[in-house]
Design a protein around this motif. Structure first.
Motif, PDB file in Angstrom:
ATOM      1  N   ASN A 176       0.812  -1.226   0.000  1.00 12.80           N
ATOM      2  CA  ASN A 176       0.000   0.000   0.000  1.00 12.80           C
ATOM      3  C   ASN A 176       0.841   1.270   0.000  1.00 12.80           C
ATOM      4  OD1 ASN A 176      -2.543  -1.326  -0.008  1.00 12.80           O
ATOM      5  ND2 ASN A 176      -2.327  -1.726   2.188  1.00 12.80           N
ATOM      6  N   GLY A 177       1.956   1.222  -0.732  1.00 13.36           N
ATOM      7  CA  GLY A 177       2.760   2.419  -0.915  1.00 13.36           C
ATOM      8  C   GLY A 177       3.853   2.628   0.098  1.00 13.36           C
ATOM      9  N   VAL A 178       3.958   1.765   1.103  1.00 12.28           N
ATOM     10  CA  VAL A 178       5.009   1.908   2.117  1.00 12.28           C
ATOM     11  C   VAL A 178       6.239   1.118   1.668  1.00 12.28           C
ATOM     12  CG1 VAL A 178       5.645   1.603   4.534  1.00 12.28           C
ATOM     13  CG2 VAL A 178       3.261   2.112   3.910  1.00 12.28           C
ATOM     14  N   LYS A 179       7.312   1.826   1.371  1.00 11.05           N
ATOM     15  CA  LYS A 179       8.543   1.163   0.948  1.00 11.05           C
ATOM     16  C   LYS A 179       9.414   0.896   2.162  1.00 11.05           C
ATOM     17  CE  LYS A 179      12.334   1.357  -2.370  1.00 11.05           C
ATOM     18  NZ  LYS A 179      13.031   2.146  -3.423  1.00 11.05           N
ATOM     19  N   ILE A 180       9.759  -0.373   2.358  1.00 12.10           N
ATOM     20  CA  ILE A 180      10.539  -0.751   3.526  1.00 12.10           C
ATOM     21  C   ILE A 180      11.862  -1.375   3.109  1.00 12.10           C
ATOM     22  CG2 ILE A 180       8.559  -1.044   5.049  1.00 12.10           C
ATOM     23  CD1 ILE A 180       8.608  -3.993   4.494  1.00 12.10           C
ATOM     24  N   GLN A 181      12.782  -1.359   4.045  1.00 11.80           N
ATOM     25  CA  GLN A 181      14.106  -1.922   3.801  1.00 11.80           C
ATOM     26  C   GLN A 181      14.077  -3.435   4.011  1.00 11.80           C
ATOM     27  OE1 GLN A 181      17.137  -1.390   6.894  1.00 11.80           O
ATOM     28  NE2 GLN A 181      18.497  -0.561   5.331  1.00 11.80           N
ATOM     29  N   PRO A 182      14.482  -4.212   3.009  1.00 11.74           N
ATOM     30  CA  PRO A 182      14.538  -5.669   3.213  1.00 11.74           C
ATOM     31  C   PRO A 182      15.570  -6.024   4.285  1.00 11.74           C
ATOM     32  CG  PRO A 182      14.687  -5.097   0.881  1.00 11.74           C
ATOM     33  CD  PRO A 182      14.855  -3.826   1.643  1.00 11.74           C
ATOM     34  N   ILE A 183      15.263  -7.060   5.076  1.00  9.98           N
ATOM     35  CA  ILE A 183      16.220  -7.528   6.078  1.00  9.98           C
ATOM     36  C   ILE A 183      16.387  -9.033   5.942  1.00  9.98           C
ATOM     37  CG2 ILE A 183      15.694  -5.678   7.704  1.00  9.98           C
ATOM     38  CD1 ILE A 183      14.139  -7.726   9.376  1.00  9.98           C
ATOM     39  N   ILE A 184      17.554  -9.520   6.297  1.00 14.12           N
ATOM     40  CA  ILE A 184      17.828 -10.955   6.240  1.00 14.12           C
ATOM     41  C   ILE A 184      18.330 -11.486   7.579  1.00 14.12           C
ATOM     42  CG2 ILE A 184      20.239 -10.779   5.479  1.00 14.12           C
ATOM     43  CD1 ILE A 184      19.554 -13.115   3.508  1.00 14.12           C
ATOM     44  N   VAL A 185      18.649 -10.589   8.516  1.00 18.61           N
ATOM     45  CA  VAL A 185      19.043 -10.984   9.870  1.00 18.61           C
ATOM     46  C   VAL A 185      18.114 -10.306  10.865  1.00 18.61           C
ATOM     47  CG1 VAL A 185      20.846 -10.864  11.629  1.00 18.61           C
ATOM     48  CG2 VAL A 185      21.458 -11.388   9.264  1.00 18.61           C
ATOM     49  N   LYS A 186      17.475 -11.131  11.722  1.00 15.10           N
ATOM     50  CA  LYS A 186      16.529 -10.597  12.703  1.00 15.10           C
ATOM     51  C   LYS A 186      17.196 -10.249  14.026  1.00 15.10           C
ATOM     52  CE  LYS A 186      13.435 -13.939  12.575  1.00 15.10           C
ATOM     53  NZ  LYS A 186      12.167 -14.690  12.791  1.00 15.10           N
ATOM     54  N   GLU A 187      18.100 -11.132  14.471  1.00 16.71           N
ATOM     55  CA  GLU A 187      18.681 -10.946  15.805  1.00 16.71           C
ATOM     56  C   GLU A 187      20.132 -11.407  15.847  1.00 16.71           C
ATOM     57  OE1 GLU A 187      14.734 -11.632  18.649  1.00 16.71           O
ATOM     58  OE2 GLU A 187      16.151 -13.272  18.343  1.00 16.71           O
ATOM     59  N   ILE A 188      20.873 -10.779  16.745  1.00 21.86           N
ATOM     60  CA  ILE A 188      22.193 -11.252  17.139  1.00 21.86           C
ATOM     61  C   ILE A 188      22.063 -11.697  18.587  1.00 21.86           C
ATOM     62  CG2 ILE A 188      24.603 -10.619  17.515  1.00 21.86           C
ATOM     63  CD1 ILE A 188      24.301  -8.545  15.315  1.00 21.86           C
ATOM     64  N   ARG A 189      22.440 -12.949  18.867  1.00 26.38           N
ATOM     65  CA  ARG A 189      22.164 -13.532  20.176  1.00 26.38           C
ATOM     66  C   ARG A 189      23.424 -14.136  20.792  1.00 26.38           C
ATOM     67  NH1 ARG A 189      16.478 -14.556  20.324  1.00 26.38           N
ATOM     68  NH2 ARG A 189      16.808 -15.885  22.138  1.00 26.38           N
ATOM     69  N   LYS A 190      23.396 -14.190  22.111  1.00 27.87           N
ATOM     70  CA  LYS A 190      24.377 -14.960  22.868  1.00 27.87           C
ATOM     71  C   LYS A 190      23.583 -15.932  23.728  1.00 27.87           C
ATOM     72  CE  LYS A 190      28.325 -14.683  26.008  1.00 27.87           C
ATOM     73  NZ  LYS A 190      29.184 -13.791  26.811  1.00 27.87           N
ATOM     74  N   SER A 191      23.544 -17.187  23.301  1.00 26.62           N
ATOM     75  CA  SER A 191      22.669 -18.194  23.914  1.00 26.62           C
ATOM     76  C   SER A 191      21.225 -17.701  23.787  1.00 26.62           C
ATOM     77  CB  SER A 191      23.074 -18.457  25.357  1.00 26.62           C
ATOM     78  OG  SER A 191      24.394 -18.969  25.405  1.00 26.62           O
ATOM     79  N   ASP A 192      20.529 -17.524  24.900  1.00 32.63           N
ATOM     80  CA  ASP A 192      19.134 -17.070  24.847  1.00 32.63           C
ATOM     81  C   ASP A 192      18.997 -15.561  25.010  1.00 32.63           C
ATOM     82  OD1 ASP A 192      18.217 -19.645  24.518  1.00 32.63           O
ATOM     83  OD2 ASP A 192      18.068 -20.010  26.676  1.00 32.63           O
ATOM     84  N   LYS A 193      20.120 -14.873  25.141  1.00 37.44           N
ATOM     85  CA  LYS A 193      20.089 -13.427  25.345  1.00 37.44           C
ATOM     86  C   LYS A 193      20.213 -12.699  24.007  1.00 37.44           C
ATOM     87  CE  LYS A 193      22.475  -9.675  27.750  1.00 37.44           C
ATOM     88  NZ  LYS A 193      23.655  -9.321  28.600  1.00 37.44           N
ATOM     89  N   VAL A 194      19.279 -11.784  23.757  1.00 37.73           N
ATOM     90  CA  VAL A 194      19.304 -11.003  22.515  1.00 37.73           C
ATOM     91  C   VAL A 194      20.251  -9.821  22.700  1.00 37.73           C
ATOM     92  CG1 VAL A 194      17.963  -9.633  20.892  1.00 37.73           C
ATOM     93  CG2 VAL A 194      16.954 -11.681  21.923  1.00 37.73           C
ATOM     94  N   ILE A 195      21.303  -9.804  21.893  1.00 41.23           N
ATOM     95  CA  ILE A 195      22.275  -8.710  21.948  1.00 41.23           C
ATOM     96  C   ILE A 195      21.811  -7.526  21.109  1.00 41.23           C
ATOM     97  CG2 ILE A 195      24.672  -8.068  21.523  1.00 41.23           C
ATOM     98  CD1 ILE A 195      24.285 -10.137  23.748  1.00 41.23           C
ATOM     99  N   GLN A 196      21.254  -7.827  19.934  1.00 43.93           N
ATOM    100  CA  GLN A 196      20.756  -6.772  19.049  1.00 43.93           C
ATOM    101  C   GLN A 196      19.647  -7.349  18.183  1.00 43.93           C
ATOM    102  OE1 GLN A 196      23.767  -5.022  16.556  1.00 43.93           O
ATOM    103  NE2 GLN A 196      22.408  -3.460  15.700  1.00 43.93           N
ATOM    104  N   SER A 197      18.592  -6.599  18.003  1.00 42.91           N
ATOM    105  CA  SER A 197      17.496  -7.031  17.128  1.00 42.91           C
ATOM    106  C   SER A 197      17.329  -5.997  16.021  1.00 42.91           C
ATOM    107  CB  SER A 197      16.194  -7.187  17.912  1.00 42.91           C
ATOM    108  OG  SER A 197      15.811  -5.961  18.513  1.00 42.91           O
ATOM    109  N   PHE A 198      16.856  -6.468  14.874  1.00 45.14           N
ATOM    110  CA  PHE A 198      16.691  -5.604  13.708  1.00 45.14           C
ATOM    111  C   PHE A 198      15.220  -5.549  13.335  1.00 45.14           C
ATOM    112  CE2 PHE A 198      20.902  -7.460  13.560  1.00 45.14           C
ATOM    113  CZ  PHE A 198      21.711  -6.356  13.362  1.00 45.14           C
TER     114      PHE A 198
END
Length: 699
Positions: free
Chosen positions: A443-465
């Motif tokens: 519907n006209g919203v242009k978004i940036q494609p992503i291929i990585v959702k999260e950077i993790r250390k075991s069960d801890k999320v270090i960074q999310s995209f």
């Protein structure tokens, strides 16, 4: 006599000189050994012992459901310090140890290993590598039970030198997307793009240089390595597998040079499949990321007509889809060049929507001349507004930069406007084209494609995209409605009508662009299809590129569109949320029993209630059931679908069977014609092996 005396004197002088030189050597040896011995021993030890890095374990790469795409597995080389063990332990176990080593490696005799170990012990050598072959962790555990070795490192002298290898459980699947990194820190794909996160931080420890290798010294000063983080991608293993198989078959069938497929979710921008295959002497392999990189950046051809029509409707909103343009006999002179249409003899008079559906180059060119001939800058500014002149900021390294001309450029010619309008004299990567089509679906919203959702250390999320919006509104709602109608028309009655189906609507555009070699356009083509589905409520967008296909039918609709359909069919079959409601398909009929044997319990109950057939649900939460007729009623019996077990799909519709089997990671082959599954090649309840295939027969 004088000569004799002279000779004797010379001999005596020479003898005396030799004696003095020998005495000097003896003196120097004694002086070094006893007077300077401590100093030289210290220097020797300093040079022999040094800090060396202890490499960190590289992080894992996961798919969207947690399946491992790449991991580091520990392997070992076996070394030995034969001086550590006492005489009793050594003598009692050396023969058995030599026999076991000979049997395990199978390269040398038992006597060879016995002599190697005994000679090293006799010579006082504190390190020998028993074999250069690497062993796995299970082999290591087994060896720790062998004679001498079972006493451990400190008493037995066994040394297991760890060597890590990168392992991809799914083999060559998404190989180039996963990528690699070499010793020089050069590479490609996710391994290279996220190397700083995956690599971790190396530690260090003292190692002693000994003949044959380096022996670690654990004195408490060692620094432990910090292991790398894991990354979770957006890739769907099942869709990736279908994309690669469909692409491979199309490339082989057409003997094309290379191809790529990208599929992503419309709302989130998450890449679900990214396949890249290039031609080699042995077939097709993932040799380059054509979806993102500069080698895949080409003149898009007719898929670019969507951008031209968007610019037209934004610039002249009064243009209607039913307005007509005379495209003539299929040949149109522009300056000193002649533009042609695919149809011999031309299309004649076409409505605007037909120009797009039939992909008339002349029709698009005449529209551009009519509305932009005096204001070519406006056309380019619309393209820039749509973001087609900018990179997407994709997460992987190596994204190609779009090439877009401007009227102020020296190479802007009198034919450039009409040439750009039909997808020439401009270059985009497949991913950039897909992001534009995705914006229409979204519907006209242009978004940036992503291929990585999260950077993790075991069960801890270090960074999310998260999804990043590149353009809140790429064009007006009125323009969007016109574009969507035309995109659906391409599949319903246009150049891609061969992939039309009644189960779900597809919207898209074919592309066939001539290629340039040595500065001239030749009769080789880059074919494509870009679009989204279901058209009335888009879930996925997808683009397919097949470069330089050979044969008679080498247009985008003939070559690239069928690959799109195969992937779309698979995605649709395994996603019940996209299916039409059965309520719209059921007509009341109280005089007949429904001819069903198995299916979804909720759907079957609804059908029975709608047509007045008594039914008895089993009362459980089982989603799938078997149907047992009983007079004028139907009984539902549980038909559970168990993890890693072959499900029973006999009696089900093809759609339900494909959905269940696909979610069990089974590769399905369909035989026969009919509405329901009559037979299946794998026995229900048996274990599912890796890459298992199942054949179902319809009747």
């Amino acid at each position: 006599m004088n000569i004799k005396k002279s000779i004797v004197v010379r001999v005596r002088v020479a003898f005396l000189a030799v004696c003095l030189f020998a005495c000097a050597i003896v003196y120097k040896v004694v002086h070094i050994q006893f007077m300077e011995g401590a100093r030289w021993k210290k220097i020797s030890k300093e040079r022999r012992i040094r800090y060396q890095p202890v490499y960190a374990t590289r992080g894992n790469i996961y798919s969207d459901n947690g399946s491992i795409l790449a991991t580091s597995l520990p392997f070992y080389r076996v070394a030995f310090d034969p001086t550590v063990s006492d005489a009793a332990l050594f003598n009692a176990g050396v023969d058995s140890l030599a026999m076991l080593l000979s049997r395990f490696y199978g390269d040398k005799s038992e006597d060879y290993y016995r002599r190697k170990i005994k000679n090293a012990r006799h010579a006082g050598r504190r390190y020998i590598r028993l074999n250069s072959e690497q062993i796995n962790y299970q082999d290591k555990k087994m060896m720790l039970k062998w004679p001498i070795f079972r006493a451990g490192k400190n008493k037995g002298g066994v040394i297991f030198e760890k060597v890590e290898k990168r392992f991809k459980p799914f083999g060559l699947l998404a190989e180039r997307t996963i990528g690699f990194i070499n010793e020089d820190k050069n590479g490609a794909g996710l391994e290279y793009s996220f190397n700083n996160d995956l690599a971790g931080t190396d530690g260090e420890a003292l190692f002693e240089r000994i003949a044959g290798g380096n022996k670690p010294i654990y004195d408490g000063t060692e620094v432990k390595p910090q292991h790398g983080y894991d990354i979770q991608t957006t890739l769907d293993i099942n869709l990736q597998d279908v994309a690669e198989n469909a692409l491979y078959k199309a490339l082989e069938r057409t003997n094309a040079e290379y191809g790529c497929v990208i599929m992503m979710e419309v709302k989130t921008g998450e890449i679900k499949a990214m396949a890249n295959l290039g031609k080699t002497k042995g077939g097709y392999i993932e040799d380059y990321n054509y979806a993102v990189g500069s080698q895949g950046r080409t003149e898009p051809g007719s898929t670019f007509k969507l951008a031209s029509m968007m610019a037209l409707f934004e610039h002249a909103p009064q243009v209607s889809l039913t307005d007509t343009i005379d495209t003539g006999d299929g040949r149109y002179r522009i300056k000193n060049t002649t533009m042609t249409d695919a149809k011999h003899g031309g299309y004649g008079k076409l409505a605007v929507h037909e120009i797009f559906e039939k992909s008339s180059n002349i029709g698009v060119a005449k529209l551009m001349e009519q509305y932009f001939n005096g204001n070519q800058r406006a056309y380019v500014e619309y393209l820039n507004k749509f973001g087609l002149n900018s990179t997407l900021g994709f997460q992987m390294e190596g994204e190609a930069r779009p090439y877009m001309k401007h009227p102020q450029d020296k190479n802007w010619y009198g034919t450039t406007l009409t040439s750009m309008a039909i997808g020439y004299e401009t270059k985009l990567s497949p991913l950039q084209t897909l992001a534009f089509y995705n914006a229409v679906a979204n519907n006209g919203v242009k978004i940036q494609p992503i291929i990585v959702k999260e950077i993790r250390k075991s069960d801890k999320v270090i960074q999310s995209f998260k999804t990043r919006v590149l353009n809140e509104k790429i064009c007006s709602d009125e323009t969007l409605e016109k574009l969507k109608t035309m995109l659906e028309g391409v599949v319903a009655q246009g150049t891609a009508k061969n992939i039309y189906n009644t189960d779900y609507k597809v919207a898209g555009k074919t592309g066939t662009a001539r290629k340039v070699k040595n500065g001239r356009y030749v009769m080789e083509y880059s074919t494509s299809f870009a679009g989204y589905f279901p058209a009335d409520n888009p879930k996925y967008s997808c683009i397919v590129i097949i470069d330089s296909p050979k044969g008679v039918n080498v247009y985008g609709g003939d070559v690239a569109a069928p690959v799109f359909k195969e992937l779309a069919d698979k995605a649709y079959a395994r996603d019940l949320a996209m299916h039409k409601s059965l309520r719209a398909r059921v007509a009341p009929n109280k005089d007949s029993m429904p001819g069903v044997a198995a299916g979804n319990q909720d759907d079957l109950a609804y059908i029975c209630n709608k047509i007045g057939i008594s039914n008895h649900p089993n009362g459980s939460d089982e989603e799938w059931v078997k149907v047992e007729p009983q007079r004028r009623s139907l009984n539902f019996k549980p038909n559970p679908v168990l993890i890693n077990k072959v499900p029973d799909v006999k009696g089900m519709t093809l759609r339900d069977a494909l959905f269940i089997l696909g979610n069990q990671n089974l590769k399905v082959r369909v035989e026969g014609v009919g509405k329901r599954v009559q037979r299946q090649s794998l026995l229900p309840g048996t274990d599912i092996t890796k890459n298992a295939r199942i054949t179902i027969e319809l009747s």
